[in-house]
Design an enzyme around this catalytic site. Sequence first.
Site, mmCIF file in Angstrom:
data_model
loop_
_atom_site.group_PDB
_atom_site.id
_atom_site.type_symbol
_atom_site.label_atom_id
_atom_site.label_comp_id
_atom_site.label_asym_id
_atom_site.label_seq_id
_atom_site.Cartn_x
_atom_site.Cartn_y
_atom_site.Cartn_z
ATOM 1 N NE ARG A 167 41.536 25.839 43.278
ATOM 2 C CZ ARG A 167 40.558 26.197 42.450
ATOM 3 N NH1 ARG A 167 39.763 27.197 42.768
ATOM 4 N NH2 ARG A 167 40.367 25.564 41.311
ATOM 5 C CG LEU A 213 40.600 24.133 53.732
ATOM 6 C CD1 LEU A 213 40.078 23.080 54.698
ATOM 7 C CD2 LEU A 213 41.578 25.067 54.445
ATOM 8 C CD1 TRP A 265 45.217 42.448 45.201
ATOM 9 C CD2 TRP A 265 43.292 42.336 44.085
ATOM 10 N NE1 TRP A 265 44.239 42.966 46.013
ATOM 11 C CE2 TRP A 265 43.034 42.899 45.346
ATOM 12 C CE3 TRP A 265 42.224 42.173 43.205
ATOM 13 C CZ2 TRP A 265 41.773 43.294 45.766
ATOM 14 C CZ3 TRP A 265 40.964 42.559 43.620
ATOM 15 C CH2 TRP A 265 40.739 43.111 44.884
ATOM 16 C CG ASP A 323 36.175 47.564 39.721
ATOM 17 O OD1 ASP A 323 35.343 48.416 40.080
ATOM 18 O OD2 ASP A 323 35.888 46.514 39.131
ATOM 19 C CD GLU A 364 33.912 45.682 52.517
ATOM 20 O OE1 GLU A 364 34.431 45.332 51.439
ATOM 21 O OE2 GLU A 364 34.165 45.169 53.597
ATOM 22 C CG HIS A 413 32.595 40.067 51.929
ATOM 23 N ND1 HIS A 413 32.405 41.425 52.031
ATOM 24 C CD2 HIS A 413 33.643 39.898 51.094
ATOM 25 C CE1 HIS A 413 33.319 42.040 51.296
ATOM 26 N NE2 HIS A 413 34.072 41.148 50.725
HETATM 27 N N1 GLN Z 1 33.863 44.808 39.443
HETATM 28 C C1 GLN Z 1 34.325 43.817 40.342
HETATM 29 C C2 GLN Z 1 33.196 42.884 40.698
HETATM 30 O O1 GLN Z 1 32.100 43.294 40.770
HETATM 31 C C3 GLN Z 1 34.882 44.436 41.590
HETATM 32 C C4 GLN Z 1 35.403 43.401 42.517
HETATM 33 C C5 GLN Z 1 36.204 43.941 43.669
HETATM 34 O O2 GLN Z 1 36.149 45.075 44.004
HETATM 35 N N2 GLN Z 1 36.953 43.108 44.314
HETATM 36 O O3 GLN Z 1 33.395 41.720 40.916
#
Ligand code: GLN
Length: 766
Positions: free
Chosen positions: A16, A18, A565, A603, A669, A698
């Site tokens: 890693r 970079l 993931w 989530d 989001e 972000h």
């Molecule tokens: N509960 C996770 C966090 O707050 C949710 C992260 C995500 O949605 N990628 O980090």
Amino acid sequence: MVLATNLGFPRIGSHRELKRSLEAFWAGRIDAGALLATARELRTRHWRLQRDLGIEHVPSNDFSLYDHVLDTVVMVGAASPRYKPLRSDTLRQYFAMARGLQDGALDLPAMEMTKWFDTNYHFIVPEFFPGMTFDLASAKPLDEFLEAKASGIQTRPVLIGPISFLLLGKMPDGKSPLILIDALLPVYEALLAQLGRAGAVWVQMDEPCFVLDLPEDVRLTFRKVYQRLSGVAHAPQLLVTTYFGGLGDNTEVAASLPVSGIHVDLVRAPEQLKPLLKALPRNRFLSAGVVDGRNVWRTDLDAALGLLRRAADVVGPDHVLVAPSCSLLHCPVDLSLDKQLDPELHGWLSFATDKLRELKALGHALTTGDISSEDFARSRNAREGRRGSHRVHDAAVAMQLRSITKDMAKRRSSYPVRREKQRSLGLPLLPTTTIGSFPQTSEVRSVRAEFKSGKRDRASYNAFLRDEIDRAVRLQESLGLDVLVHGEFERSDMVEYFGEQLSGFAFTENGWVQSYGSRCVKPPIIYGDVSRPSPMTVEWAKYAQALTKLPMKAILTGPVTILQWSFVRDDQPRAVTCLQTALAIREEVLNLEAAGLRIIQIDEPAIREGLPLRRAAWSEYLEWAVECFRLASSGVSDETQIHTHMCYSEFNDIIDAIAAMDADVVSIESSRSKMGLLNAFARFQYPNEIGPGVYDIHSPRVPSEDEMAELLRKALAAIDPRRLWVNPDCGLKTRRWPEVKSALENMVRAAGRVRAELLESGQAAG
Ligand code: GLN
Ligand code: ZN
């Protein structure tokens, strides 16, 4: 001779490098020269590695400091005028577009970011507007081609094809960005001519949009565009590359493009080979993607060779290019760095570097007919080993799966009834909360590393985590948040943390994959049947709840996201692996409820990215994905409030499925798109509660109270005030404490202000 080729190599570096360099640069610890030197070093290393392993078409311009779509934006002179004040410093401008910039009077939000097709890689969304013009503003592809050439390596430059580039962008008022194609093409023509004059023999034009459902006029545009590009004087041979799916009804058009070759993904869509071979005119090259660029399993070389032979029989061996299914960007770099992995499992795996070897072995076998090489023997061993292994197949899990009933995927009562019962939580109008994680500071990470390496014992690690949680809880109370979280300090990653405690998962030490910019993830490898030997989060959740009278929200990762993931086994349908995981999460949810947690968030940020690229396949996927979520979440009583969270705002397409998940509250989001989700809500009233993010996590930028209040007012135009929650876009783990404190302070104030407005105007009755 049959050529072994590659479509793209991971950029981050096996260690890693970079990432480290970028973060040092952003923090002001190194200068631009040092960053660019790391970048150059990585490019050269990767070109040499590929050449030395016998790859004949080595890609260039697959490298990027942040994102290859953003590079293209810059290259064609499409940077938004918003970033003009920075134009004298191109690197600063580039990173401002990627990450936003706050510096004195300058306050520039970052560009929007979204997922690259159905991967977990994020790209920067180009911003277009009608009448915009383009020019060849950066020579990156040429520079990198020449850089490789200077070190003695002939490369195949990779460009995002003009059609996919436009289609991936956004245009105001929903117009198609393709209206800009005539303005854009001259830039590509000039670039191709430059590359040709510089000695490029092939150029790879990535057109992943070719595997999507396309209207007829887009297909015609493909024809027109490649007719023009192949007519450019001095242009190199063009290879149009498609991946992540099959050409399907676009096969005819793709096959008839006047280019030198077509690349197809035969891992995802082997069925496209036959029609393509039928449609492909003579003398076209077929780049056959037979080594999975999206997964980590050792290739079944015999099967791959079978596909290659079918192709070679039709187009001739000298017109076959052996290739990975897509760029290896989505694979970890080097398996040999993983020394602690169980040797049996190790033998089943293949990372980017090993995949290059597999490509070479396939090229060799297709040329000589010799399939007795070491690589073929290893491939067969892996296949046999996995088929018979007791660590893969668990009879108890199979039995549990058979005993699932319909009722298990249904809450006891409907949402309106649950809502009444959940009033006892005592939440105000517009309740404020966060998504779960708080900053993973370097201290948190280094203490965890000490624990993992044995330098710190369990007791002292736990004491440290308790301190972090205490502080986070006190801070949230003092900020005035309504629903608290414990901060996820014990979790390195939201999937890894669960995978480490579930059976059927394996972890690498070093299997990093780029997610966006400098951010990398290390997906677990699901190699066997999934089960939960013991509770995973209950102790921490209980601890945190005991610290406060306010409701503590327990946070779990949902089954679809764990699946999405992870690198998933390829020897059974994904849906089955997902069901197994759903049952494991269900047990955890029930344990949390029994431990006194009244709000549980599961989530599912990845539900949407798992959506098949072709609409025809959606309903099947959504059916099992929603079923798995419901199975995980529906065991609880009506009083327990189930939340879910998703990291995107494009709901239009799947809003019915989101509603069918039947979570009491969903957070999503939406701040970067300025409540762009409202389109979906104008058409479809989400029946339960919803928290559209008001704070873009972000970016290090701190949004103001006014800004967030404005977003809330916008949201109120489409969402009933009694159903609206206030929260950031996502978890805060990548941020720093000072930003987080100010942003949340502003967020709570914004909520308070809008709440007061509502109460004053009497809109919140009932
Ligand atoms: N509960 C996770 C966090 O707050 C949710 C992260 C995500 O949605 N990628 O980090
Ligand atoms: Zn998120």
